[in-house]
Design a protein around this motif. Sequence first.
Motif, PDB file in Angstrom:
ATOM      1  N   ARG A   1       0.826  -1.211   0.000  1.00 57.88           N
ATOM      2  CA  ARG A   1       0.000   0.000   0.000  1.00 57.88           C
ATOM      3  C   ARG A   1       0.861   1.262   0.000  1.00 57.88           C
ATOM      4  NH1 ARG A   1      -5.538  -1.329   2.218  1.00 57.88           N
ATOM      5  NH2 ARG A   1      -5.393  -3.424   3.067  1.00 57.88           N
ATOM      6  N   ALA A   2       1.945   1.229   0.779  1.00 54.41           N
ATOM      7  CA  ALA A   2       2.728   2.450   0.984  1.00 54.41           C
ATOM      8  C   ALA A   2       3.776   2.684  -0.088  1.00 54.41           C
ATOM      9  CB  ALA A   2       3.394   2.412   2.359  1.00 54.41           C
ATOM     10  N   GLU A   3       4.460   1.626  -0.525  1.00 56.74           N
ATOM     11  CA  GLU A   3       5.624   1.809  -1.386  1.00 56.74           C
ATOM     12  C   GLU A   3       5.527   1.099  -2.727  1.00 56.74           C
ATOM     13  OE1 GLU A   3       9.281   1.112   0.753  1.00 56.74           O
ATOM     14  OE2 GLU A   3       8.325   1.660   2.644  1.00 56.74           O
TER      15      GLU A   3
END
Length: 256
Positions: free
Chosen positions: A66-68
């Motif tokens: 989700r983040a990277e």
Amino acid sequence: MTPLLQVKGVTKRYGARLGCGDVSFDLWPGEVMGIVGESGSGKSTLLSCLAGHLAPDEGQVIFDTRAEGPQDVLTMSEPARRMLGRTDWAFVHQNPRDGLRMGVSAGANVGERLMAVGARHYGQIREQAVDWLGRVEIAPDRVDDRPRAFSGGMQQRLQIARNLVTGPRLVFMDEPTGGLDVSVQARLLDLLRGLVREMGLSAIIVTHDLAVVRLLADRLMVMKGGRVVETGLTDQVLDDPQHGYTQLLVSSVLQV
């Protein structure tokens, strides 16, 4: 669209014996992949490599975080991989005792996973635990009972609740209906199918039971001797198998 999971050339050897060899595939968001084969075919070794329980000798397992964005799980730090296992990933064991804490209550089993991702309000944790017990067809008044007081089918449903409460995007399942009576299997499969659709889950299911993949899987990989010998849409592979080994698997079921 980016694949949720990209598996590239995953290989695991045990000395001279091949556990799994040069396995590659993409898994898309919301897709369920079934992996079938006889005992020793390599399907459980592959699942363990994909889930981070076993380090492969070669290959990449790239997950769209989700983040990277896409990250190779095999090169992640151990804390990052553990957090992934608590949030976006889940693992349903064949024996529910391997995926539950038998010494704490059903509610605590579900609540622990919420606490692992930062939940601290006891009332809200208990409320979510009761809600999830209901979703897997366990009565709310069993929330304080320990898993050893449950039947095998109930333990498996509790393990599913524990895994899904944090809203993972990818679930690994190792023979999720193995060892259960036929009637209990049918109920569990129906529950799993509903949850997969409702939550938009992606899943990788290892099983020797073709009825399980027929019901749950969009695509199917057939393994023999550590190698993928056939892959395709589930109905296509089961209704018109091309490889001799797949034909043997399908015909053996039809003869039973």
